[in-house]
Motif scaffolding. Structure first.
Motif, PDB file in Angstrom:
ATOM      1  N   SER A 167       0.750  -1.151  -0.065  1.00  0.00           N
ATOM      2  CA  SER A 167      -0.009   0.060  -0.008  1.00  0.00           C
ATOM      3  C   SER A 167       0.834   1.136   0.088  1.00  0.00           C
ATOM      4  N   ASP A 220      -6.767  -3.705  -2.857  1.00  0.00           N
ATOM      5  CA  ASP A 220      -6.734  -2.224  -2.476  1.00  0.00           C
ATOM      6  C   ASP A 220      -5.489  -1.530  -2.834  1.00  0.00           C
ATOM      7  N   THR A 249      -3.571  -2.561  -5.540  1.00  0.00           N
ATOM      8  CA  THR A 249      -3.498  -2.058  -6.923  1.00  0.00           C
ATOM      9  C   THR A 249      -4.404  -1.045  -7.267  1.00  0.00           C
ATOM     10  N   ALA A 250      -5.519  -0.806  -6.671  1.00  0.00           N
ATOM     11  CA  ALA A 250      -6.732   0.281  -6.900  1.00  0.00           C
ATOM     12  C   ALA A 250      -5.880   1.219  -6.682  1.00  0.00           C
ATOM     13  N   LEU A 251      -5.130   1.539  -5.665  1.00  0.00           N
ATOM     14  CA  LEU A 251      -4.519   2.940  -5.253  1.00  0.00           C
ATOM     15  C   LEU A 251      -3.451   3.291  -6.192  1.00  0.00           C
ATOM     16  N   GLN A 301      -3.600   2.466  -9.456  1.00  0.00           N
ATOM     17  CA  GLN A 301      -4.361   2.686 -10.637  1.00  0.00           C
ATOM     18  C   GLN A 301      -4.777   4.112 -10.450  1.00  0.00           C
ATOM     19  N   SER A 302      -5.217   4.687  -9.286  1.00  0.00           N
ATOM     20  CA  SER A 302      -5.754   5.964  -9.105  1.00  0.00           C
ATOM     21  C   SER A 302      -4.606   7.005  -9.249  1.00  0.00           C
ATOM     22  N   ASN A 303      -3.386   6.283  -9.154  1.00  0.00           N
ATOM     23  CA  ASN A 303      -2.468   7.316  -9.267  1.00  0.00           C
ATOM     24  C   ASN A 303      -2.055   7.493 -11.137  1.00  0.00           C
ATOM     25  N   GLY A 304      -2.622   6.662 -11.938  1.00  0.00           N
ATOM     26  CA  GLY A 304      -2.324   6.593 -13.075  1.00  0.00           C
ATOM     27  C   GLY A 304      -1.271   5.645 -13.691  1.00  0.00           C
ATOM     28  N   CYS A 305      -0.877   4.514 -12.470  1.00  0.00           N
ATOM     29  CA  CYS A 305       0.158   3.506 -12.762  1.00  0.00           C
ATOM     30  C   CYS A 305      -0.480   2.416 -13.708  1.00  0.00           C
ATOM     31  N   LEU A 351      -9.353  -4.649 -12.714  1.00  0.00           N
ATOM     32  CA  LEU A 351      -8.361  -3.578 -12.285  1.00  0.00           C
ATOM     33  C   LEU A 351      -7.161  -3.395 -13.583  1.00  0.00           C
ATOM     34  N   ASP A 358      -4.929  -3.020 -16.791  1.00  0.00           N
ATOM     35  CA  ASP A 358      -4.635  -2.416 -17.838  1.00  0.00           C
ATOM     36  C   ASP A 358      -4.399  -3.556 -19.003  1.00  0.00           C
TER      37      ASP A 358
END
Length: 278
Positions: free
Chosen positions: A168, A194, A196-198, A200-204, A219, A221
């Motif tokens: 995290s 959790d 991974t979603a974090l 992803q929210s940063n554009g990774c 989740l 890409d």
């Protein structure tokens, strides 16, 4: 989704007479059914093709092709913790054959369903990444650590995290120039999801090595699917781990080929560093 054959048997009384004939044939001869075209199954069961399709959809599948793949996969079992699936009278050669045959069959099935375009996209992403992270928990953490050992030899910024708290924190620092490879047999580990979603929210960009249709796959890409049915309550998740390790090898060797002389030079330097230890 429940195991296919027990689920099918439990629903027999709820099916129409025609659908029940299809179900009874599948239960009696699952291996044969898994190799049949829909027209062949319909003819054997003396029903129409739409009847077969309706049965598959009743069971929660998209159609006969989807059901057939899952049926074939369900016939391959893992290695039980208590060896309850093995015959007590099996000798060592028989035991070895069962384990290796199951592993080989599962690996071939994953090979045949692994999408080349997704593999190519994954290698493209990895070749451009500023930083590559591998996240996995439990048995998948073993795969993540193996991946780090393979990839860092190409002189890349690579790390594996197998602790959920560290994942995290690390995910919070990932961005569009990085790549996160999330590894999970079930694709349902809440803490991994959790993190991974974090990221992803940063554009990774997210590359997932997991089962298709899982929350982790949703989740991703880029999805490198590994659909292996192992009951991890009863069975040691060995076969899925072998499949994930093979996918990591595909990525590592594909990246090495993409990098060419740069990768060869880096590998040569790492081998040179080991000369005095042999």
């Amino acid at each position: 989704m429940p195991p296919i054959l027990p689920d099918l048997h439990g629903r027999l009384s709820q099916l129409s007479r025609a659908a029940a004939r299809v179900a009874q044939f599948i239960i009696a001869q699952p291996a044969d059914a898994s190799r049949m075209a829909i027209s062949e199954l319909a003819e054997v069961a003396q029903v129409s093709e739409p009847t077969v399709i309706r049965l598959c959809r009743t069971l929660g599948y998209g159609g006969w092709p989807d059901f057939k793949v899952q049926l074939a996969a369900s016939l391959i079992s893992g290695v039980p913790y208590v060896h309850s699936a093995l015959n007590p009278h099996d000798d060592i050669p028989t035991l070895s054959n069962k384990i290796f045959d199951n592993a080989v069959s599962a690996l071939l099935r994953v090979r045949d369903t692994l999408a080349p375009d997704q593999v190519a996209r994954a290698i493209d992403r990895l070749s451009q990444a500023r930083r590559i992270e591998f996240h996995g928990l439990g048995n998948s953490g073993i795969v993540a650590n193996d991946a780090q050992l393979k990839f860092f030899r190409f002189d890349l910024a690579v790390v594996a995290y197998t602790d959920s708290h560290t994942q995290s924190m690390a995910a919070a620092l990932l961005g569009p120039q990085d790549v996160l490879i999330a590894i999970s047999h079930s694709g349902r580990s809440r803490e991994l999801l959790d993190a991974t979603a974090l990221a992803q929210s940063n554009g990774c960009p997210i590359i997932a090595i997991t089962a298709s249709g899982s929350p982790l796959a949703g989740l991703a890409d880029i999805l490198l699917q590994s659909d292996i049915q192992e009951d991890t309550d009863l069975y040691s998740p060995m076969i899925s781990r072998l499949a994930h390790l093979a996918i990591i090898d595909v990525l590592a060797l594909g990246l090495a080929l993409r990098c060419g002389a740069q990768a060869s030079h880096a590998l040569g330097r790492t081998k040179q560093g080991l000369k005095g230890k042999r």
